[in-house]
Design a protein around this motif. Structure first.
Motif, short mmCIF file in Angstrom:
data_model
loop_
_atom_site.label_atom_id
_atom_site.label_comp_id
_atom_site.label_asym_id
_atom_site.label_seq_id
_atom_site.Cartn_x
_atom_site.Cartn_y
_atom_site.Cartn_z
N SER A 121 3.87 1.51 -1.34
CA SER A 121 4.43 1.63 -2.70
C SER A 121 3.40 2.21 -3.66
O SER A 121 3.73 3.09 -4.47
N ILE A 122 2.17 1.72 -3.56
CA ILE A 122 1.10 2.24 -4.41
C ILE A 122 0.92 3.74 -4.16
O ILE A 122 0.87 4.54 -5.10
N SER A 123 0.84 4.11 -2.90
CA SER A 123 0.63 5.52 -2.54
C SER A 123 1.78 6.39 -3.02
O SER A 123 1.56 7.49 -3.55
N GLU A 173 -7.97 7.84 -1.60
CA GLU A 173 -7.09 6.68 -1.83
C GLU A 173 -7.16 5.74 -0.64
O GLU A 173 -7.24 4.52 -0.80
N LEU A 211 0.82 -1.21 0.00
CA LEU A 211 0.00 0.00 0.00
C LEU A 211 0.86 1.26 0.00
O LEU A 211 0.52 2.25 -0.65
N GLU A 225 1.25 6.83 -6.75
CA GLU A 225 0.08 7.63 -7.08
C GLU A 225 0.17 9.08 -6.61
O GLU A 225 -0.42 9.97 -7.22
N SER A 264 -8.42 1.93 -0.81
CA SER A 264 -7.54 0.84 -0.38
C SER A 264 -8.18 0.01 0.72
O SER A 264 -8.06 -1.22 0.72
#
Length: 158
Positions: A17-19, A104, A15, A22, A108
Motif C-alpha cells: 500500500s505504501i509503495s 524505497e 508495504l 509513493e 523499508s
C-alpha cells in the motif's frame, strides 16, 4: 500452532500500500513496481520467468507488462530464435525510476528490521527463506493442478 501468515500478510499488504501510494507519480500502481524491478535487474526476462519469480499467473504478468509498456516503462522484443517468447526490457524512463524503487526497498527493509541485532536479522532471513521454500512446493503443486494435503483428506472421504 504458531500463527505467522497473518503477520506476513499484514506486513506485505502494508508495504505494498505504501509503495502504491509513493510510486503513483511514476504511473506505477497495483504492484507494478515489482515487475519493473525484476525487469531492470534481469534485462531480457520473459513473462514465464516473471510469473514464477513473483508467484503470479501468466495473465497477471501479461496485464502488468502491458500497462508498464503503455506507460513507456518497459518494451517487449522478439527473440531471434523464438518469436513467441518476447523478452522484456526496461526503457530509459523505466531505468531512471529503478533507483527510486530500490531506495524505497532499502528504506523499508531498514525500518522493518529496526531493533534487531545483526545475528537476529540473519536468522530471520534464513527462517523466512525456509518458509518461502516450504510454500514454493505447494505453489508449484497447485499451479500444476495438484491438490494440497488438507484437501486430499476431504476428497478421500467423499
Amino acid at each position: 500452532m504458531v500463527e505467522i501468515l497473518r503477520s506476513l500478510g499484514n506486513i506485505a499488504r502494508a508495504l505494498d500500500s505504501i509503495s502504491n501510494i509513493e510510486f503513483k507519480p511514476y504511473e506505477l500502481t497495483k504492484g507494478q513496481y515489482l515487475y519493473l524491478v525484476r525487469v531492470c535487474e534481469q534485462p531480457g526476462i520473459i513473462s514465464e520467468e516473471l510469473s514464477t519469480m513473483l508467484k503470479v499467473d501468466r495473465s497477471t504478468v501479461a496485464r502488468a507488462i502491458k500497462k508498464l509498456e503503455s506507460n513507456g516503462l518497459v518494451e517487449r522484443r522478439s527473440s531471434g530464435t523464438n518469436k513467441k517468447n518476447k523478452h522484456i526490457f526496461a526503457t530509459e524512463r523505466g531505468l531512471a525510476i529503478y533507483p527510486i524503487i530500490k531506495a524505497e526497498n532499502d528504506y523499508s527493509n531498514q525500518v522493518a528490521l529496526m531493533g534487531l541485532s545483526q545475528a537476529e536479522k540473519e536468522q530471520l532471513a534464513r527462517l523466512l527463506n525456509q518458509v518461502e521454500e516450504n510454500v514454493n512446493g505447494d505453489w508449484e503443486l497447485v499451479k500444476k493442478g495438484g491438490i494440497r494435503g488438507y484437501l486430499k483428506q476431504d476428497a478421500d472421504h467423499d
